[in-house]
Each structure stands twice: as C-alpha cells, then as structure tokens.
Design an enzyme around this catalytic site. Structure first.
Site, mmCIF file in Angstrom:
data_model
loop_
_atom_site.group_PDB
_atom_site.id
_atom_site.type_symbol
_atom_site.label_atom_id
_atom_site.label_comp_id
_atom_site.label_asym_id
_atom_site.label_seq_id
_atom_site.Cartn_x
_atom_site.Cartn_y
_atom_site.Cartn_z
ATOM 1 C CG ASN A 61 -0.314 -0.015 2.616
ATOM 2 O OD1 ASN A 61 0.592 -0.898 2.783
ATOM 3 N ND2 ASN A 61 -0.921 0.793 3.589
ATOM 4 C CD GLU A 63 -1.123 5.036 5.070
ATOM 5 O OE1 GLU A 63 -1.825 4.166 5.571
ATOM 6 O OE2 GLU A 63 -0.715 6.114 5.438
ATOM 7 C CB CYS A 72 -5.403 -1.298 -1.565
ATOM 8 S SG CYS A 72 -6.844 -0.495 -0.942
ATOM 9 C CD GLU A 74 -5.562 -5.562 -0.888
ATOM 10 O OE1 GLU A 74 -5.914 -6.199 0.025
ATOM 11 O OE2 GLU A 74 -4.975 -4.648 -1.020
ATOM 12 C CB CYS A 110 -10.938 -2.014 0.606
ATOM 13 S SG CYS A 110 -10.020 -1.589 -0.997
ATOM 14 C CB CYS A 113 -8.725 -4.510 -3.041
ATOM 15 S SG CYS A 113 -7.387 -3.155 -3.043
#
Length: 158
Positions: A61, A63, A72, A74, A110, A113
């Site tokens: 990930n 940010e 993210c 994934e 999430c 994803c």
C-alpha cells in the site's frame, strides 16, 4: 419475501500447513508489507501474486496525505502484474498486514480491491486462490470471486 443465503467456502489453516507455494507467496507479501509507505495509518499491507508464467509479483500500500490518492497493496500488485505480464493469468494472491511491527490476524480486501480482483478473473476467464494471511492462521479461498458474490461487470455496461 423470499430470502436467499450465500455461502462462502474457505479453509482456515495454520500457516505451517500452507503448501510450499502458498508459504512463498505469504513470505513475498510480508516482504512487500515491510516496504509499504504508510506514514499516516501505520497499517502496512503487502500482496504477492503467482502468475501462470511462474513469476511472482509483489506490491504494498502507498498512502498519501491527500486522501484518497493512495492505493492498496492488492491493486498495486495486480495492476503491476497485468502491466508487466499481460498474457499471464493470476494463479494465486496472498495478502498480509503489519501494524505496530506485528503481523495482524487475517485481513480482507476493501471493496475497490475486491472489484479489481474479480475483474482480473473476467480478463483471464478463470478464478484464482486467495490467501488472507495472519500471524498464525490464514484464510484460504479457492475462488477469489467468493469475496464479491454480487459483482459489477462489463456486461452491466451494455
């Protein structure tokens, strides 16, 4: 009202009971999580995919102070894999998270994803295994599509 029920089949396995390939993917995902850029949440997530050509691609990930500009692990991993190896389908995906320097119990992707994960299945016309790795145990789903049973697909755009 006619109520229906969705059953999601999965295995809960001790990490030492994962196959060698699954353990390799989890290790690569952990290495990626340790490289995550997560200065705001401190929640480091890593993912690794095994492709049909034998390559393993990992990502973490990333940010950004301007939420939601981050991405993210994934999606980072799947997008990179698809960009670099567009003809290789995904065989398996492992996901792991580290918070406070410790691996946390299994986490789930999430919604964004999950949608991307399903789109990868549509792209290659096949499902793939997902390993939600935790400190001691992992949740293993044989079919990634089980994470998003009511999908939105290209057919919905017609």
């Amino acid at each position: 009202m006619n109520q229906k029920q969705i059953t999601i089949p999965y295995h809960l396995r001790s990490n030492d009971k994962l196959s060698d390939t699954e353990q390799t993917l989890v290790a690569k995902a952990r290495e990626a999580a340790e490289k995550a850029y997560a200065p705001y949440s401190g929640f480091h997530v890593g993912a690794a995919v095994l492709l049909s050509n034998g390559e393993i691609v990992s990502g973490s990930n990333q940010e950004n102070a301007a939420y939601p500009s981050g991405i993210c692990a994934e999606r980072t991993t799947l997008f990179y894999a698809n960009a670099q190896y567009p003809d290789a389908s995904v065989e398996a995906l492992a996901i792991i998270a580290i918070h406070g320097g410790e691996v946390v119990p299994s986490i789930s992707p999430c919604g964004a994803c999950r949608q991307v994960m399903v789109e990868v299945s549509y792209r290659y016309n096949k499902s793939y295994k997902v390993i939600l790795a935790g400190k001691d145990k992992s949740v293993v789903l044989e079919d990634n599509r089980m994470l998003l049973p009511f999908t939105f697909s290209g057919d919905d755009l017609k």
